[in-house]
Scaffold this active site. Sequence first.
Site, PDB file in Angstrom:
ATOM      1  N   ARG A   1      -1.361  -1.644  -7.676  1.00 28.36           N
ATOM      2  CA  ARG A   1      -1.159  -2.468  -6.217  1.00 28.36           C
ATOM      3  C   ARG A   1      -2.367  -3.929  -6.715  1.00 28.36           C
ATOM      4  NH1 ARG A   1      -1.686  -4.228  -0.564  1.00 28.36           N
ATOM      5  NH2 ARG A   1      -3.615  -4.789   0.422  1.00 28.36           N
TER       6      ARG A   1
ATOM      7  N   HIS B   1      -4.554  -8.573   3.788  1.00 25.24           N
ATOM      8  CA  HIS B   1      -5.819  -8.324   3.276  1.00 25.24           C
ATOM      9  C   HIS B   1      -6.299  -9.123   4.926  1.00 25.24           C
ATOM     10  CE1 HIS B   1      -6.816  -8.261  -1.330  1.00 25.24           C
ATOM     11  NE2 HIS B   1      -6.552  -6.703  -0.807  1.00 25.24           N
TER      12      HIS B   1
ATOM     13  N   LYS C   1      -1.085  -2.394   7.388  1.00 19.14           N
ATOM     14  CA  LYS C   1      -2.753  -1.629   8.173  1.00 19.14           C
ATOM     15  C   LYS C   1      -3.067  -3.072   8.957  1.00 19.14           C
ATOM     16  CE  LYS C   1      -6.514  -0.130   5.479  1.00 19.14           C
ATOM     17  NZ  LYS C   1      -7.027  -0.114   4.804  1.00 19.14           N
TER      18      LYS C   1
ATOM     19  N   ARG D   1       1.041  -1.133   0.074  1.00 16.06           N
ATOM     20  CA  ARG D   1      -0.278   0.128   0.283  1.00 16.06           C
ATOM     21  C   ARG D   1       0.738   1.483   0.026  1.00 16.06           C
ATOM     22  NH1 ARG D   1      -1.850  -4.013   4.127  1.00 16.06           N
ATOM     23  NH2 ARG D   1      -3.990  -4.610   3.576  1.00 16.06           N
TER      24      ARG D   1
ATOM     25  N   TYR E   1      -9.015 -11.091  -7.134  1.00 17.38           N
ATOM     26  CA  TYR E   1      -8.153 -10.603  -8.453  1.00 17.38           C
ATOM     27  C   TYR E   1      -9.174 -12.728  -8.897  1.00 17.38           C
ATOM     28  CZ  TYR E   1      -6.524  -7.198  -5.418  1.00 17.38           C
ATOM     29  OH  TYR E   1      -6.587  -6.115  -4.936  1.00 17.38           O
TER      30      TYR E   1
ATOM     31  N   HIS F   1      -2.318   3.339  -5.988  1.00 20.09           N
ATOM     32  CA  HIS F   1      -3.775   1.669  -5.421  1.00 20.09           C
ATOM     33  C   HIS F   1      -3.810   0.974  -6.664  1.00 20.09           C
ATOM     34  CE1 HIS F   1      -5.355  -0.442  -1.716  1.00 20.09           C
ATOM     35  NE2 HIS F   1      -6.162  -0.423  -3.065  1.00 20.09           N
TER      36      HIS F   1
END
Length: 368
Positions: free
Chosen positions: A317, A339, A235, A211, A348, A314
């Site tokens: 990514r 994630h 994150k 990120r 994806y 983004h």
Amino acid sequence: MEVPNLTNVQKEIDRRKLDEKLPSMPWFVQQFIDYKLPDLSPSTLLEYLRDYDTFFSWLRAEGLSQAESNQGVTLTELEVLRMDSVTAYRLFLTTKREGTNSRITVSRKLSSLRSLFHYLSQIAEDEDFYPLLKRNIMAKIEIKRTHKPKDTAAKLKGKILEENELLEFIGYILEGYATDMQKNKQALYSHELNKERDACIASLILNSGLRVSEVVNLNVDDLDLGNKLLYVYRKGNNDETYKTPVYFREQAKDELAAYMNLRQSRYRTPKREKALFIALRNGESEGSRMTKRAIQAMIMKYAKCFGKPYLTVHKLRHSFATDYYLQNDIYKTKEQLGHASTETTEIYAHLTDKTMSEAIERRMDDNA
């Protein structure tokens, strides 16, 4: 006569409305909006203020705030809110007679409150370095996803880099951009100064899926070039003392090595500066940590000239994740991207020809 850009016109209108509405908010909301302004559009922030207006008005109507106006709502009144009060507010949003909100709208309104409460309890500090908000009731609220991975994937179609474009974009930053900017001396000067750094950042994201916030926070000591590893504050990880090891692909090594060779001399970086990515701003004698906003603007600049105006930092990514998922299963992709669940990673699966069942089948074979 030049036709004005309608998007910019709308931004100016929204910014003006934002400035007009801010004084009617408590001081801590004004502080939060200032904090978010570099990253979010005036339109989004205006929606935040409307959501807070509704919430504060409800608090006062229910006797949960003694303020005579929304501007007078206090941090203490937010701190002592109970779970049943938040439940009552959710019920109010879904059952009020005028302008009943859909499930998606309710989730968005609660999400904007969570953002404010998170800022007040985790980021903002008083003069003694304590959080402005000591207790965050909104942290207990679970907001269910309203956007399905399939819908998100549909929006990304055609707006990310695919296959050979990943390498082509890095090559364009290193060489192609200068060819296109031959008549612009200022752009050429800036490009000559920063091309290795800029290509390194793009290559790193396209070969690791980091990120932008994770890239900004990287320090030199976080890089293990030999083992193709980075140590990252991820994150959602509540343990701020732990850095997650994240691998990057072989393709990024050359760009990283080239940038590291010039990081100190090119940017006049003082030895005390730990940041990996450095910018030398106009009028400054020493380089310092590159900002999130600068990286976002840099990628958008190259993307526009590359012929991909929708490409953002983004979406780099997303580009990595789609490419990575073609060679790996959903579980490895989830771990690589950091994630919280495979539900997010499902995007994806929809962006490729592979199916969820194929990915899960392979995972079961690996564990057999």
